[in-house]
Enzyme design. Structure first.
Site, PDB file in Angstrom:
ATOM      1  N   ARG B  25     -18.051  38.085 134.769  1.00  0.00           N
ATOM      2  CA  ARG B  25     -18.072  36.656 135.095  1.00  0.00           C
ATOM      3  C   ARG B  25     -17.544  36.339 136.502  1.00  0.00           C
ATOM      4  NH1 ARG B  25     -19.740  33.629 130.716  1.00  0.00           N
ATOM      5  NH2 ARG B  25     -19.162  34.489 128.704  1.00  0.00           N
ATOM      6  N   ARG B  29     -17.205  29.812 136.230  1.00  0.00           N
ATOM      7  CA  ARG B  29     -16.600  28.494 136.250  1.00  0.00           C
ATOM      8  C   ARG B  29     -15.329  28.364 137.099  1.00  0.00           C
ATOM      9  NH1 ARG B  29     -15.080  25.200 131.273  1.00  0.00           N
ATOM     10  NH2 ARG B  29     -15.308  27.093 130.027  1.00  0.00           N
ATOM     11  N   ARG B  38     -22.956  23.325 138.581  1.00  0.00           N
ATOM     12  CA  ARG B  38     -22.875  22.989 137.156  1.00  0.00           C
ATOM     13  C   ARG B  38     -22.866  21.478 136.921  1.00  0.00           C
ATOM     14  NH1 ARG B  38     -23.467  22.182 132.845  1.00  0.00           N
ATOM     15  NH2 ARG B  38     -22.618  23.025 130.900  1.00  0.00           N
ATOM     16  N   ASP B  74     -27.399  35.102 130.964  1.00  0.00           N
ATOM     17  CA  ASP B  74     -26.608  35.081 129.736  1.00  0.00           C
ATOM     18  C   ASP B  74     -27.233  36.027 128.726  1.00  0.00           C
ATOM     19  OD1 ASP B  74     -24.377  33.465 128.283  1.00  0.00           O
ATOM     20  OD2 ASP B  74     -26.010  33.650 126.837  1.00  0.00           O
ATOM     21  N   TYR B 151     -24.467  36.832 116.652  1.00  0.00           N
ATOM     22  CA  TYR B 151     -24.735  35.467 117.137  1.00  0.00           C
ATOM     23  C   TYR B 151     -25.834  34.799 116.319  1.00  0.00           C
ATOM     24  CZ  TYR B 151     -21.878  35.074 121.382  1.00  0.00           C
ATOM     25  OH  TYR B 151     -20.835  34.947 122.255  1.00  0.00           O
TER      26      TYR B 151
END
Lengths: 343, 343
Positions: B25, B29, B38, B74, B151
């Site tokens: 990552r 963010r 974003r 992703d 998931y």
């Protein structure tokens, strides 16, 4: 004689005729009898009315045929009297309304006097002991210092423990003060439980698996070591954590006659790692109780084979029984462990 | 020459002048530049517009001075074209509107054709490759079969994986069919990324740490092994998981030139366990990036000491960079690793 019970002998690594078993959260939400009480009372009230706590403690004992009872309570109870405002909301897990993060907040935490501050737990222990009447040992418990610290620092469920580790890294003096206070409370609380009649204790330091081994050694081990060194001598101690496959030797160094492991590691491998110097408790994945019976039984067989008939294995889950676990599978688990482990 | 880059040499366990580092990552963010984009686009759109994905991929590269780029994307993207309705809501993590649990639902899952179904990822890879212009290797990635399966079965975040394990235990034929479909998709997807220009790939089987070793061996290993065996030869592969301290040897058996570990185990101990036969990636706790600089640097030193200058160590975090991580500490991390690891 309680001292000769299968469970206490296994704690002392003495020979037993079969492998003893008890289950974390054996008194819990998966039981209809528990849910019936829960409908009428909130969780904290259930812990605080000795008659209720005693009743709940005993619910699974006969029904399951386990080899030990564990007092129904919660690791966070001592926090209230330290000055923490606790709330158990349905589903979300415990919430703390005044999380502790500053030096002043840490300093203001009160060291409890269990006999005055938690009389209801001790009363419940006495009631259960009387009911059990020497037929089955009763286990007392408390939360480990890191787990307690992380609850009061984070204030609610966390996946990353950022606030906890920040305090550790940025203000280690106050971190250690907090850990000392929590350890002192834990020692007093566990010894009071022993005086009230429990025959063994388990320290749940459930969340240490979120630490790297170095941080565990520096920031936690000395404190859990203090707890174990101050427990009334002669009382078997179980040291439990999850996610701690790489911390087992350090946990052993911290203390405990028995190390409680989760399901993420082969039990035999874990025990070998500990050089068989302590007992071992575990290690069925709680979710395996949702499997078809032949798969469950097969897994039980594998765990017992992994323990290889050595003295000192206490069968348990790797974590607490989950809500909605089929009761008939829990009963089958206890029966199967007893049957397959006959020496 | 890219083949001689520090990162790719470390993947092949060849000598390097210093220890290479990249960060899971690293495009994320915690970066202001990322948050600015974003604000204007939702997460899926950011993944699907190649110009945006390429820009985000490159954001940290110069700023941090890392030794590899990883394509911004992703792990769940391939699921959409298999027939899964995905939603990324802010904060909560991904949500799946039609979780897959029945035989019919598993049978109806479609095997994708990456060039037709995920052209935007491949396009972004081409754009980034062009920008990097041979100066830095680019890593492609996909989710591991267990992580993807959990998931789509659970549908949202879970702590216990009950539904996933229930399928495994109650209907193992369909479990294996699901795993085969996911593995086939993963092989196609990774090989398409390689054809588009990535020089290495990482398989994120992040959640296998929730399995006991026996279940991992029976229900997962054959499938991840298939994935690794079908990856274009000559391309270095990294096999990453968290909470897998007791699964490392099985992960190695499944495949990967490099095993990626979290921070819960001492790196040297993990590598020794793997008999140094593969490279190792890790293993700084992402939360250590919130520590004061001297503590961060000390921890970096300890990890490098634990790797003991052996060939084949790639420095990384034990999991992705967390939101709100101070950028200056991330920069200091990269500099410190380079400085302290000069041979």
């Amino acid at each position: 004689m309680l001292e000769n019970s299968v469970f206490l002998r296994a704690c002392r690594k003495e020979p037993t005729e079969y492998t003893p078993i008890w289950l974390m959260r054996q008194a819990g939400r998966y039981l209809k009898e528990y849910r019936n009480i829960r409908k009428k009372f909130d969780f904290l009230t259930m812990c605080k009315i000795p008659d209720l706590a005693a009743e709940i403690t005993l619910q699974p004992v006969e029904q399951l045929g386990v080899d030990a009872a564990i007092i129904f309570s919660d690791i966070l109870l001592p926090l209230e009297k330290m000055g923490i405002r606790l709330e158990y909301s349905q589903g979300d897990g415990p919430k703390i309304h005044n999380p502790v993060r500053t030096e002043k907040e840490i300093e203001s935490l009160r060291i409890i006097e269990p006999e005055e501050d938690l009389p209801f737990v001790l009363e419940a222990i006495k009631k259960v002991s009387k009911e059990l009447n020497g037929k089955l040992p009763l286990i007392g418990f408390a939360g480990g210092p890191f787990t307690m610290a992380s609850y009061i620092i984070e204030g609610s469920h966390t996946r990353n423990f950022i606030k906890t580790k920040k305090l550790m890294y940025h203000n280690s003096d106050y971190w250690h003060l907090l850990m000392k206070k929590l350890s002192e409370v834990t020692v007093r609380y566990l010894n009071a439980q022993i005086r009230s009649g429990v025959q063994a204790i388990q320290l749940f330091d459930s969340w240490i698996g979120y630490l790297n081994p170095k941080d565990y050694a520096d920031f936690v081990l000395p404190h859990s070591n203090y707890v174990f060194s101050e427990i009334e001598k002669g009382i078997p101690t179980i040291h439990f954590a999850t996610g701690s496959s790489a911390l087992l030797k350090l946990m052993q160094k911290a203390g405990g006659n028995v190390i409680g492991i989760d399901w993420r590691i082969d039990l035999g491998e874990a025990w070998k790692h500990l050089e068989y110097k302590v007992g071992i408790q575990g290690n069925l994945d709680p979710v395996t109780l949702f499997a078809p019976l032949p798969i469950l039984k097969n897994r039980i067989k594998e765990i017992l084979a992994s323990a290889d008939n050595r003295n000192g294995h206490i069968f348990n889950l790797g974590h607490g029984i989950l809500p909605r676990t089929p009761v008939k599978n829990v009963i089958a688990l206890v029966e199967t462990v007893h049957e397959f482990s006959q020496r």
